[in-house]
Design an enzyme around this catalytic site. Sequence first.
Site, PDB file in Angstrom:
ATOM      1  N   ASP A  10      30.947  26.236  47.689  1.00 45.80           N
ATOM      2  CA  ASP A  10      30.427  25.092  46.930  1.00 45.80           C
ATOM      3  C   ASP A  10      30.900  25.277  45.486  1.00 45.80           C
ATOM      4  O   ASP A  10      31.476  26.313  45.135  1.00 45.80           O
ATOM      5  CB  ASP A  10      28.892  25.070  46.994  1.00 45.80           C
ATOM      6  CG  ASP A  10      28.292  23.917  46.201  1.00 45.80           C
ATOM      7  OD1 ASP A  10      28.824  22.801  46.287  1.00 45.80           O
ATOM      8  OD2 ASP A  10      27.307  24.126  45.467  1.00 45.80           O
ATOM      9  N   SER A  11      30.597  24.291  44.660  1.00 48.89           N
ATOM     10  CA  SER A  11      30.959  24.412  43.246  1.00 48.89           C
ATOM     11  C   SER A  11      30.004  25.338  42.495  1.00 48.89           C
ATOM     12  O   SER A  11      30.332  25.807  41.410  1.00 48.89           O
ATOM     13  CB  SER A  11      30.907  23.029  42.596  1.00 48.89           C
ATOM     14  OG  SER A  11      29.614  22.489  42.768  1.00 48.89           O
ATOM     15  N   TYR A  42      31.774  19.400  40.284  1.00 51.25           N
ATOM     16  CA  TYR A  42      32.881  18.733  40.977  1.00 51.25           C
ATOM     17  C   TYR A  42      32.608  17.221  41.052  1.00 51.25           C
ATOM     18  O   TYR A  42      33.514  16.408  41.075  1.00 51.25           O
ATOM     19  CB  TYR A  42      32.988  19.250  42.415  1.00 51.25           C
ATOM     20  CG  TYR A  42      33.653  20.587  42.612  1.00 51.25           C
ATOM     21  CD1 TYR A  42      33.930  21.448  41.547  1.00 51.25           C
ATOM     22  CD2 TYR A  42      34.023  20.997  43.893  1.00 51.25           C
ATOM     23  CE1 TYR A  42      34.543  22.684  41.770  1.00 51.25           C
ATOM     24  CE2 TYR A  42      34.643  22.221  44.124  1.00 51.25           C
ATOM     25  CZ  TYR A  42      34.895  23.061  43.067  1.00 51.25           C
ATOM     26  OH  TYR A  42      35.505  24.267  43.290  1.00 51.25           O
ATOM     27  N   CYS A  73      29.446  21.683  50.329  1.00 53.08           N
ATOM     28  CA  CYS A  73      29.509  20.851  49.130  1.00 53.08           C
ATOM     29  C   CYS A  73      29.701  19.411  49.603  1.00 53.08           C
ATOM     30  O   CYS A  73      30.685  19.110  50.297  1.00 53.08           O
ATOM     31  CB  CYS A  73      30.697  21.301  48.283  1.00 53.08           C
ATOM     32  SG  CYS A  73      31.012  20.211  46.879  1.00 53.08           S
ATOM     33  N   THR A  75      30.411  16.840  47.899  1.00 54.35           N
ATOM     34  CA  THR A  75      31.541  16.198  47.229  1.00 54.35           C
ATOM     35  C   THR A  75      32.845  16.540  47.954  1.00 54.35           C
ATOM     36  O   THR A  75      33.621  15.650  48.318  1.00 54.35           O
ATOM     37  CB  THR A  75      31.599  16.655  45.756  1.00 54.35           C
ATOM     38  OG1 THR A  75      30.322  16.426  45.157  1.00 54.35           O
ATOM     39  CG2 THR A  75      32.677  15.930  44.995  1.00 54.35           C
ATOM     40  N   GLU A 152      21.247  23.562  38.170  1.00 54.79           N
ATOM     41  CA  GLU A 152      21.966  24.732  37.654  1.00 54.79           C
ATOM     42  C   GLU A 152      21.219  25.365  36.474  1.00 54.79           C
ATOM     43  O   GLU A 152      21.389  26.528  36.170  1.00 54.79           O
ATOM     44  CB  GLU A 152      23.402  24.354  37.231  1.00 54.79           C
ATOM     45  CG  GLU A 152      24.333  24.023  38.396  1.00 54.79           C
ATOM     46  CD  GLU A 152      24.832  25.257  39.185  1.00 54.79           C
ATOM     47  OE1 GLU A 152      24.929  26.349  38.622  1.00 54.79           O
ATOM     48  OE2 GLU A 152      25.117  25.081  40.394  1.00 54.79           O
ATOM     49  N   CYS A 186      24.052  15.884  48.454  1.00 49.81           N
ATOM     50  CA  CYS A 186      24.647  16.935  47.609  1.00 49.81           C
ATOM     51  C   CYS A 186      23.821  18.181  47.890  1.00 49.81           C
ATOM     52  O   CYS A 186      22.585  18.127  47.909  1.00 49.81           O
ATOM     53  CB  CYS A 186      24.533  16.544  46.142  1.00 49.81           C
ATOM     54  SG  CYS A 186      24.880  17.909  45.007  1.00 49.81           S
ATOM     55  N   HIS A 188      23.111  20.661  46.216  1.00 51.11           N
ATOM     56  CA  HIS A 188      22.213  21.129  45.142  1.00 51.11           C
ATOM     57  C   HIS A 188      20.810  20.527  45.267  1.00 51.11           C
ATOM     58  O   HIS A 188      19.837  21.108  44.813  1.00 51.11           O
ATOM     59  CB  HIS A 188      22.766  20.712  43.770  1.00 51.11           C
ATOM     60  CG  HIS A 188      23.788  21.649  43.203  1.00 51.11           C
ATOM     61  ND1 HIS A 188      25.056  21.740  43.701  1.00 51.11           N
ATOM     62  CD2 HIS A 188      23.721  22.529  42.171  1.00 51.11           C
ATOM     63  CE1 HIS A 188      25.742  22.629  42.989  1.00 51.11           C
ATOM     64  NE2 HIS A 188      24.950  23.123  42.052  1.00 51.11           N
TER      65      HIS A 188
HETATM   66  N1  DGL Z   1      26.853  20.835  45.503  1.00 55.06           N
HETATM   67  C1  DGL Z   1      27.902  19.926  45.417  1.00 55.06           C
HETATM   68  C2  DGL Z   1      27.762  18.752  46.320  1.00 55.06           C
HETATM   69  O1  DGL Z   1      27.167  18.926  47.349  1.00 55.06           O
HETATM   70  C3  DGL Z   1      28.626  19.686  44.165  1.00 55.06           C
HETATM   71  C4  DGL Z   1      27.893  19.343  42.948  1.00 55.06           C
HETATM   72  C5  DGL Z   1      28.858  19.235  41.805  1.00 55.06           C
HETATM   73  O2  DGL Z   1      29.605  20.189  41.584  1.00 55.06           O
HETATM   74  O3  DGL Z   1      28.875  18.178  41.172  1.00 55.06           O
HETATM   75  O4  DGL Z   1      28.219  17.666  46.066  1.00 55.06           O
END
Ligand code: DGL
Length: 269
Positions: A10-11, A42, A73, A75, A152, A186, A188
Amino acid sequence: MKDYAIGVFDSGVGGLTCVKELKQILPNENVIYLGDTARIPYGTKSGDTVYGYALQDARFLEEHKVKMFIVACGTVSSVMMKRPVFDKKKLCTGVVYPAVAEALKKTKNKRIGVIGTSATIKSKAYEQAINDIAPDVKVVTKACPMFVPLVENGYTSPDDPISTAISRDYLNVMIDEEVDTLIMGCTHYPHLKGVFENVLGSGVSLVSSGAEAAKFAKRVLQNENLLSDRKEEGRLELYCTDSVELFTENVETFLGHNINAAISQCVLK
Ligand code: DGL
């Protein structure tokens, strides 16, 4: 091959929602995790930029002995539906289809909400995946770019006033449109689950895309007869591309202070 690790990326810390589930349902598996913390977010970047990052993330994991890859992730998962980041012969899953399958099982009124990064929502990947399977389902989407920085930076407590105010603003449309199931598209976002539950009330089921990807990976490994026979707890190796200190703090917040993991910084090529 059975004793090879499961590779996850993931990012940032979002993919830890997938790792947490993996540790619960497959405690004897080794897991290698990459969080590209130096380049997060990302989700505000273009599809081309995200794709370039994803190829490097994938290459890093491919350098390790890995039997299955999880793109934890939303994204990257959305972008890679058009341009795969792993060779088709490798066992790999993103988060979109596992989350969609669960949401379709859960919805009763056929109104599903999807929240995700700007790039994910713009890609329409979730909508397409839902309507390919169930054209009669109404899909309500909303990009929520403020959630990743909140996570974050640790604004995740269920009664956090800032996260609550922002969630109310983003999630109002889900209440107005009467969705009964919300995909946290997402990875996160499940870190904010308590806030969402307070804002949405108990009538909306939440689907964690990261956790669903972990459950899906288990089914794939079972079908391929690739689950490890290891008796002891699996190893967790975590890599980040920015400071180890900051990442360690976040890892401990989300996976617990007693997590037995090696955390190192790496350089992507
Ligand atoms: N956790 C990521 C997602 O599921 C990326 C979040 C990000 O880096 O913007 O999209």
